[in-house]
Design a protein around this motif. Structure first.
Motif, mmCIF file in Angstrom:
data_model
loop_
_atom_site.group_PDB
_atom_site.id
_atom_site.type_symbol
_atom_site.label_atom_id
_atom_site.label_comp_id
_atom_site.label_asym_id
_atom_site.label_seq_id
_atom_site.Cartn_x
_atom_site.Cartn_y
_atom_site.Cartn_z
ATOM 1 N N TRP A 20 16.977 -6.183 52.802
ATOM 2 C CA TRP A 20 17.408 -7.201 53.761
ATOM 3 C C TRP A 20 17.069 -6.698 55.157
ATOM 4 C CZ3 TRP A 20 20.034 -11.922 54.153
ATOM 5 C CH2 TRP A 20 20.639 -12.195 55.373
ATOM 6 N N VAL A 21 16.299 -7.481 55.900
ATOM 7 C CA VAL A 21 15.951 -7.122 57.278
ATOM 8 C C VAL A 21 16.118 -8.359 58.152
ATOM 9 C CG1 VAL A 21 14.216 -6.146 58.825
ATOM 10 C CG2 VAL A 21 14.253 -5.449 56.421
ATOM 11 N N ASP A 22 17.166 -8.370 58.966
ATOM 12 C CA ASP A 22 17.403 -9.445 59.931
ATOM 13 C C ASP A 22 17.244 -10.841 59.320
ATOM 14 O OD1 ASP A 22 18.021 -7.669 61.882
ATOM 15 O OD2 ASP A 22 16.153 -7.872 63.006
ATOM 16 N N GLY A 23 17.928 -11.086 58.217
ATOM 17 C CA GLY A 23 17.921 -12.409 57.599
ATOM 18 C C GLY A 23 16.795 -12.658 56.626
ATOM 19 N N MET A 24 15.891 -11.701 56.486
ATOM 20 C CA MET A 24 14.779 -11.839 55.544
ATOM 21 C C MET A 24 14.993 -10.899 54.362
ATOM 22 S SD MET A 24 11.624 -12.074 58.288
ATOM 23 C CE MET A 24 12.348 -10.879 59.420
ATOM 24 N N VAL A 25 14.688 -11.387 53.167
ATOM 25 C CA VAL A 25 14.771 -10.571 51.963
ATOM 26 C C VAL A 25 13.358 -10.214 51.523
ATOM 27 C CG1 VAL A 25 15.563 -10.425 49.579
ATOM 28 C CG2 VAL A 25 16.898 -11.729 51.243
ATOM 29 N N ILE A 26 13.100 -8.933 51.426
ATOM 30 C CA ILE A 26 11.789 -8.460 50.978
ATOM 31 C C ILE A 26 11.884 -8.116 49.503
ATOM 32 C CG2 ILE A 26 9.947 -6.771 51.322
ATOM 33 C CD1 ILE A 26 11.028 -6.430 54.191
ATOM 34 N N ASP A 27 11.078 -8.813 48.684
ATOM 35 C CA ASP A 27 11.051 -8.635 47.232
ATOM 36 C C ASP A 27 12.456 -8.754 46.633
ATOM 37 O OD1 ASP A 27 8.339 -8.364 47.328
ATOM 38 O OD2 ASP A 27 8.274 -6.276 46.703
ATOM 39 N N PRO A 28 12.924 -9.982 46.401
ATOM 40 C CA PRO A 28 14.301 -10.184 45.938
ATOM 41 C C PRO A 28 14.566 -9.762 44.509
ATOM 42 C CG PRO A 28 13.130 -12.271 45.944
ATOM 43 C CD PRO A 28 12.226 -11.257 46.605
ATOM 44 N N GLY A 29 13.507 -9.411 43.751
ATOM 45 C CA GLY A 29 13.716 -8.921 42.405
ATOM 46 C C GLY A 29 13.689 -10.019 41.362
ATOM 47 N N PRO A 30 14.079 -9.693 40.125
ATOM 48 C CA PRO A 30 14.024 -10.665 39.033
ATOM 49 C C PRO A 30 15.183 -11.649 39.073
ATOM 50 C CG PRO A 30 14.875 -8.582 38.231
ATOM 51 C CD PRO A 30 14.479 -8.352 39.663
ATOM 52 N N ALA A 31 14.990 -12.785 38.400
ATOM 53 C CA ALA A 31 16.041 -13.797 38.340
ATOM 54 C C ALA A 31 17.289 -13.268 37.639
ATOM 55 C CB ALA A 31 15.510 -15.043 37.626
ATOM 56 N N LEU A 104 15.279 -10.058 29.799
ATOM 57 C CA LEU A 104 15.041 -8.969 30.742
ATOM 58 C C LEU A 104 14.968 -9.462 32.185
ATOM 59 C CD1 LEU A 104 14.519 -5.896 30.684
ATOM 60 C CD2 LEU A 104 12.072 -6.407 30.551
ATOM 61 N N PHE A 105 14.241 -10.558 32.396
ATOM 62 C CA PHE A 105 13.956 -11.008 33.766
ATOM 63 C C PHE A 105 14.656 -12.299 34.157
ATOM 64 C CE2 PHE A 105 10.274 -8.283 32.829
ATOM 65 C CZ PHE A 105 10.358 -7.424 33.902
ATOM 66 N N GLY A 106 15.319 -12.950 33.221
ATOM 67 C CA GLY A 106 16.016 -14.180 33.552
ATOM 68 C C GLY A 106 15.099 -15.396 33.569
ATOM 69 N N ARG A 107 15.676 -16.531 33.913
ATOM 70 C CA ARG A 107 14.941 -17.792 33.960
ATOM 71 C C ARG A 107 14.193 -17.906 35.289
ATOM 72 N NH1 ARG A 107 14.684 -22.754 31.560
ATOM 73 N NH2 ARG A 107 14.313 -24.545 32.941
ATOM 74 N N VAL A 108 12.890 -18.020 35.213
ATOM 75 C CA VAL A 108 12.053 -18.084 36.413
ATOM 76 C C VAL A 108 11.826 -19.539 36.788
ATOM 77 C CG1 VAL A 108 9.821 -17.484 37.427
ATOM 78 C CG2 VAL A 108 10.962 -15.892 35.852
ATOM 79 N N GLU A 109 12.362 -19.939 37.930
ATOM 80 C CA GLU A 109 12.225 -21.305 38.419
ATOM 81 C C GLU A 109 11.015 -21.419 39.353
ATOM 82 O OE1 GLU A 109 14.032 -23.685 37.370
ATOM 83 O OE2 GLU A 109 15.794 -22.691 36.501
ATOM 84 N N PRO A 110 10.326 -22.575 39.335
ATOM 85 C CA PRO A 110 9.208 -22.753 40.276
ATOM 86 C C PRO A 110 9.699 -22.824 41.717
ATOM 87 C CG PRO A 110 9.676 -24.795 39.109
ATOM 88 C CD PRO A 110 10.527 -23.739 38.462
#
Length: 283
Positions: A20-31, A104-110
């Motif tokens: 988290w950097v000033d309101g931005m998420v860098i690489d939020p990870g898996p669902a 493992l990774f959860g449901r990936v939404e478009p």
């Protein structure tokens, strides 16, 4: 403010970090880790910055877009279509992970196309300079924080699970390109970053940055040579024996969650096979 977030992937600490950097998420990870991510966010995110679209880095994007209607997603232009329609991305991942992919990774939404900002490299996004950084993937970028000197490097600067310092280059299929990866590492070193923020896992700070990048280079060369002369089974056996000599048992467990050893072989085997095919096709 920069803040690392341990997503506790697969129930293990120190496997996947979001930032988290000033309101931005860098690489939020898996669902599969969205709830963990949301519980640690200090506020509502305005943007997601993706180094690349592999599920352990970007799988949560669609879910986050449904939760935050104003969210924008920054990603390299080659990766953008696969966020809008993740069908091919999921098919590729299922070939690696098998039927357990969803667990493992959860449901990936478009991701809605209107939310995406496509990058080429060379842009500025808020406080970040964007560099195109292929090698691990053709759609990989690195974000350089002009205020702190930290480079958010995704996978191009390797996997290192603290407290151990050993570095492994993650080389899954289908887009490994050794020559371009070494060029990316040269480009990264030339920036002289004050710190490297690794997805797997944590921050490497000066004066260790140069040594860490040297370890990535050494791992790439070692794994490439091993994959060229070994079968898949022999590659895994030899590499695991080497890692057992330098890593704590619990670190090896976490490393294999971040970078499964058979995936390392498959990416490099494909790289060498494609090179041989190109060589044979030349007159």
């Amino acid at each position: 403010m920069s803040r690392p977030i341990d997503l506790c992937f697969g129930g293990e600490q120190r496997v996947i970090a979001a930032y988290w950097v000033d309101g931005m998420v860098i690489d939020p990870g898996p669902a599969s880790c969205v709830e963990r991510l949301l519980a640690q966010l200090p506020g509502e995110p305005t943007a997601v910055l993706l180094t690349h679209i592999h599920l352990d880095h970007a799988g949560a994007c669609g879910t986050l877009c449904s939760l935050f209607p104003e969210l924008r997603v920054y990603v390299h232009e080659r990766g953008a279509p696969h966020l809008v329609d993740p069908t091919r991305l999921l098919a590729s991942a299922e070939r690696l992970y098998g039927p357990g992919l969803g667990l493992l990774f959860g449901r990936v939404e478009p991701v809605p196309e209107a939310r995406i900002v496509a990058l080429k490299g060379g842009e500025r996004v808020g406080r970040f300079d964007v560099d195109y950084a292929p090698g691990h993937a053709w759609h990989h970028v690195v974000y350089h924080d002009r205020l702190t000197g930290t480079a958010y490097v995704g996978d191009v600067a390797g996997v290192r699970i603290p407290p151990d310092e050993h570095v492994v280059a993650p080389t899954p299929p289908p887009e490994i390109d050794l020559e371009r990866w070494f060029e990316t590492l040269d480009q990264l070193a030339a920036r002289e970053p004050a710190a490297l923020a690794l997805t797997h896992f944590g921050v490497v700070e000066a004066p260790e940055v140069g040594d860490h990048l040297a370890r990535v280079r050494a791992s790439l060369a070692e794994l490439a040579e091993l994959a060229q002369r070994c079968t898949r089974e022999a590659f895994q056996r030899v590499l695991q024996e080497r890692l057992r000599r330098v890593l704590r048992p619990e670190t090896l467990v976490r490393l294999e969650k971040a970078a499964p050893l058979d995936h390392l072989y498959l990416g490099l085997e494909r790289y060498w096979r494609k090179r041989a095919e190109v060589k044979e096709s030349r007159p």
